[in-house]
Design a protein around this motif. Structure first.
Motif, short mmCIF file in Angstrom:
data_model
loop_
_atom_site.label_atom_id
_atom_site.label_comp_id
_atom_site.label_asym_id
_atom_site.label_seq_id
_atom_site.Cartn_x
_atom_site.Cartn_y
_atom_site.Cartn_z
N ASP A 166 0.85 -1.19 0.00
CA ASP A 166 0.00 0.00 0.00
C ASP A 166 0.89 1.24 0.00
O ASP A 166 1.83 1.34 0.79
N ILE A 167 0.58 2.20 -0.89
CA ILE A 167 1.36 3.43 -0.98
C ILE A 167 0.43 4.63 -0.90
O ILE A 167 -0.56 4.72 -1.65
N LEU A 168 0.73 5.55 0.00
CA LEU A 168 0.03 6.83 0.07
C LEU A 168 0.70 7.77 -0.93
O LEU A 168 1.92 7.92 -0.92
N ILE A 169 -0.08 8.42 -1.77
CA ILE A 169 0.46 9.31 -2.80
C ILE A 169 0.15 10.76 -2.41
O ILE A 169 -1.02 11.15 -2.29
N THR A 170 1.19 11.57 -2.23
CA THR A 170 0.98 12.97 -1.88
C THR A 170 0.50 13.78 -3.08
O THR A 170 -0.35 14.66 -2.95
N HIS A 171 1.07 13.49 -4.28
CA HIS A 171 0.65 14.19 -5.50
C HIS A 171 1.28 13.51 -6.70
O HIS A 171 2.09 12.59 -6.56
N GLY A 172 0.90 13.98 -7.91
CA GLY A 172 1.23 13.25 -9.13
C GLY A 172 2.48 13.67 -9.87
O GLY A 172 2.62 13.36 -11.05
N HIS A 173 3.42 14.39 -9.23
CA HIS A 173 4.68 14.72 -9.90
C HIS A 173 5.57 13.49 -9.98
O HIS A 173 5.56 12.63 -9.09
N MET A 174 6.39 13.44 -11.04
CA MET A 174 7.19 12.25 -11.30
C MET A 174 8.20 11.95 -10.21
O MET A 174 8.55 10.79 -9.98
N GLY A 181 -1.14 16.23 2.19
CA GLY A 181 -0.27 15.77 3.26
C GLY A 181 -1.03 14.67 4.01
O GLY A 181 -2.22 14.46 3.78
N PHE A 182 -0.33 13.96 4.89
CA PHE A 182 -0.98 12.89 5.66
C PHE A 182 -0.53 12.92 7.11
O PHE A 182 0.63 13.25 7.41
N VAL A 183 -1.45 12.56 8.00
CA VAL A 183 -1.09 12.20 9.36
C VAL A 183 -1.28 10.70 9.48
O VAL A 183 -2.37 10.18 9.21
N VAL A 184 -0.21 10.00 9.83
CA VAL A 184 -0.24 8.55 9.96
C VAL A 184 -0.11 8.21 11.44
O VAL A 184 0.84 8.62 12.11
N GLU A 185 -1.10 7.47 11.96
CA GLU A 185 -1.10 7.08 13.38
C GLU A 185 -0.92 5.58 13.48
O GLU A 185 -1.66 4.79 12.89
N SER A 186 0.10 5.17 14.23
CA SER A 186 0.39 3.74 14.39
C SER A 186 -0.54 3.14 15.45
O SER A 186 -1.21 3.88 16.19
N MET A 236 3.14 13.44 11.08
CA MET A 236 2.61 14.28 10.00
C MET A 236 3.66 14.42 8.91
O MET A 236 4.79 14.84 9.18
N THR A 237 3.31 14.04 7.69
CA THR A 237 4.19 14.29 6.55
C THR A 237 3.49 15.29 5.64
O THR A 237 2.35 15.09 5.23
N MET A 238 4.17 16.39 5.38
CA MET A 238 3.54 17.52 4.70
C MET A 238 3.43 17.32 3.19
O MET A 238 2.64 18.01 2.54
N GLY A 239 4.21 16.40 2.62
CA GLY A 239 4.29 16.34 1.17
C GLY A 239 4.97 17.61 0.66
O GLY A 239 5.58 18.35 1.43
N ASP A 240 4.90 17.86 -0.64
CA ASP A 240 5.39 19.13 -1.18
C ASP A 240 4.31 20.17 -0.94
O ASP A 240 3.15 19.97 -1.30
N PHE A 241 4.69 21.31 -0.37
CA PHE A 241 3.64 22.28 -0.04
C PHE A 241 4.14 23.71 -0.05
O PHE A 241 5.34 23.99 0.02
N LYS A 242 3.19 24.61 -0.15
CA LYS A 242 3.36 26.02 0.17
C LYS A 242 2.00 26.49 0.69
O LYS A 242 1.05 25.67 0.76
N MET A 257 6.97 15.78 12.68
CA MET A 257 6.48 16.55 11.55
C MET A 257 7.58 16.55 10.49
O MET A 257 8.68 17.07 10.71
N PHE A 258 7.30 15.96 9.32
CA PHE A 258 8.27 15.89 8.24
C PHE A 258 7.96 16.99 7.23
O PHE A 258 6.86 17.04 6.68
N VAL A 259 8.95 17.87 6.99
CA VAL A 259 8.69 19.13 6.29
C VAL A 259 9.50 19.24 5.00
O VAL A 259 10.71 19.02 4.98
N ASP A 260 8.82 19.59 3.92
CA ASP A 260 9.41 19.87 2.61
C ASP A 260 10.46 20.98 2.74
O ASP A 260 10.20 22.03 3.31
#
Length: 540
Positions: free
Chosen positions: A66-74, A154-159, A166-172, A198-201
């Motif tokens: 299973d893969i969480l996709i933040t966005h569709g850039h290559m 972005g996603f918040v993943v709780e174990s 929290m992983t922000m993905g690419d953001f502004k 918190m994982f930050v771009d």
């Protein structure tokens, strides 16, 4: 009996210099030693094909199905077609991608162009901002962020232990014209549930202030239209950065409205850009209709090489091509006189604009691309990534220093737990800048390299595992050297980071996809199968 452990590992993206190959792995090991995995993104890293002969580099094969996709850039999804190739015949577990509708369309386009059979496509689970779901024991909550592509997340993943990452993905934080974007209140609401890490771009964290929005690019493009009056415009954008196509169309309409002139025709060239436009329409983003509603002006978006495009006077054409970084695509073919749809030999001046700044690590090829147009007598404008530009023709999709500070402040102020910040997606110096910003907000920070890991026990205590000096990557070569009919070859490669050396590995053999059968062949094979079944029954 061992303690349970939540673990995060960088699988790629935290590179020393270049950008790309993004992938991050979550895992949870229970007290009995059973491990569950969840991956975030699986991207490709840019390769200079002229020097290396390679298409790209990939992180190692994920353990997760299973893969969480933040966005569709290559650089976040470009490895997925290759992952399907590399998994073929080795596992019966289906690959499931959790992503937005637009990301799904972009991935489907990539799989099709890579000649992945439709029956091998992954399962797509559509995510919605704020709507939680569970996968492999992890609770996942997506949230919207602004980026240069619609529907970035972005996603918040709780174990199972309650550790929240929290992983922000690419953001502004600037508004976006298509889809949802950054929302202060939504991020604060999630933070109130508690964030441990918190994982930050980090890609543009060295740039002061907030990253520009598409509204500023729109104003810059009106300057482009003014300076290019009487001439043909040739430009380039990243195909999946669909906000820019909307910005070009809106600028054309607004300029025509303000000057009382006929709007130029926007003409797109490049298969990936054509596919991106189709994906927009499938997701409900019809740019012509949106621009008409917003400005009252009718504009046309045509495809290069069609009768509609060829009937437009040269000085009324606004070409938008693919290939901003000098890769083998529409833009470089124009510069080298190899594009059958676009010629520079026209009876009017030609103005060339790159609507994307240079990707770090690709400066030489980027400058070389501009020089090719200059050598053909074109007036050029290629924006600088880190210095002020005379005209705003590009806005980074990544957070500037103020965006990073803004996001950190919201989480720090609202999280009832102390939040530790880990910079990702950037070269070392960029990640160090994020650390400085987060520390100014009063947050603890940690710098991790590729293939480093952070383990967190049920009490929230963290242990940092240093990466080995060798990074394992997968190289991708197209033996056909034809993106329309690729024949991929894969091999391992080790990067000796301390000594700045590359060590070639072994070829990775994989099962090739079955050849596509013609309808008549399928009919014959079905008949043969039925005959075999009948014979088998008679022999029992």
């Amino acid at each position: 009996m061992a303690e349970s452990v939540t673990k995060w590992e960088s699988a790629g993206g935290n590179n020393t210099k270049s950008i790309g190959g993004n992938g991050y792995e979550f895992s949870y090991t229970d007290k009995e030693g059973k491990v569950q995995y969840l991956q975030v993104d699986y991207g490709s890293m840019f390769a200079d094909k002229e020097k290396t002969g390679l298409e790209c580099y990939l992180p190692d094969i994920p353990k997760a199905n299973d893969i969480l996709i933040t966005h569709g850039h290559m650089d976040h999804v470009g490895g997925i077609p290759h992952l399907i190739n590399l998994r073929r015949g080795k596992t019966k577990e289906p690959l499931t991608l959790h992503c937005s509708k637009y990301s799904e369309q972009m991935i489907r386009n990539s799989l099709t162009s890579s000649r992945i059979p439709a029956e091998e496509f992954p399962i797509f689970h559509t995510i919605e901002p704020g709507k939680e779901f569970e996968v492999n024991g992890f609770k996942v909550e997506p949230f919207s962020v602004s980026h240069s592509i619609p529907e970035a997340s972005g996603f918040v993943v709780e174990s199972p232990d309650g550790v929240r990452i929290m992983t922000m993905g690419d953001f502004k934080t600037a508004p976006v014209p298509l889809g949802n974007g950054w929302d202060d209140e939504a991020v604060a609401k999630i933070a109130k549930k508690g964030i441990d890490f918190m994982f930050v771009d980090s890609t543009s964290a060295s740039s002061p202030g907030y990253s520009k929005g598409e509204n500023q690019v729109r104003e810059g493009l009106k300057d482009v239209l003014k300076e290019s009056e009487g001439g043909m415009i040739v430009s380039a954008m990243i195909s999946s950065s669909a906000h820019r196509l909307h910005t070009v169309a809106t600028a054309v309409a607004n300029y025509a409205k303000e000057t009382g002139t006929e709007p130029r025709t926007v003409i797109i060239d490049g298969a990936s850009l054509i596919n991106a436009r189709r994906a927009l329409v499938k997701c409900g983003y019809n740019i012509e209709e949106m621009v008409k509603e917003q400005t009252g002006i009718d504009i046309k978006i045509a495809t290069a090489g069609t009768k509609t495009a060829e009937n437009v006077p040269y000085d009324q054409r606004f070409y938008v091509c693919t290939g901003t970084q000098g890769e083998e695509a529409s833009f470089v073919k124009v510069a080298e006189g190899r594009n059958k749809n676009i010629s520079l030999d026209v009876p009017c001046p030609v103005h060339v604009y790159n609507l994307q700044s240079c990707i770090p690590g690709n400066e030489e090829q980027y400058k070389g691309l501009e020089q090719k147009f200059k050598d053909k007598g074109c007036t050029t404008y290629f924006p600088d990534r880190y210095k002020p530009n005379k005209i705003t023709v590009h806005a980074s999709g990544h957070s500037g220093a103020s965006d990073v500070a803004h996001a950190c402040h919201i989480v720090h102020e609202n999280s009832p737990r102390p939040t530790k910040v880990v910079p990702i997606h950037g070269a070392t110096e960029q990640r160090k800048k994020v650390m400085e910003i987060a520390q100014d907000e009063g947050m603890n920070t940690f710098l991790v390299r590729n293939f480093s890991a952070i383990s967190i026990d049920s009490e929230g205590r963290a242990t940092f595992e240093k990466a080995a000096p060798l990074e394992k990557w997968i190289t991708v070569k197209d033996l056909n050297n034809d993106f329309r009919k690729p024949y991929y070859e894969y091999a391992t490669m080790m990067m000796d980071i301390p000594n700045k050396k590359v060590i070639d590995g072994e070829k990775i053999y994989y099962k090739k996809p079955p050849k596509k059968q013609k309808p008549e062949e399928k009919k014959i094979n079905v008949e043969k199968k039925l005959q075999q079944i009948a014979i088998s029954k008679r022999c029992r």
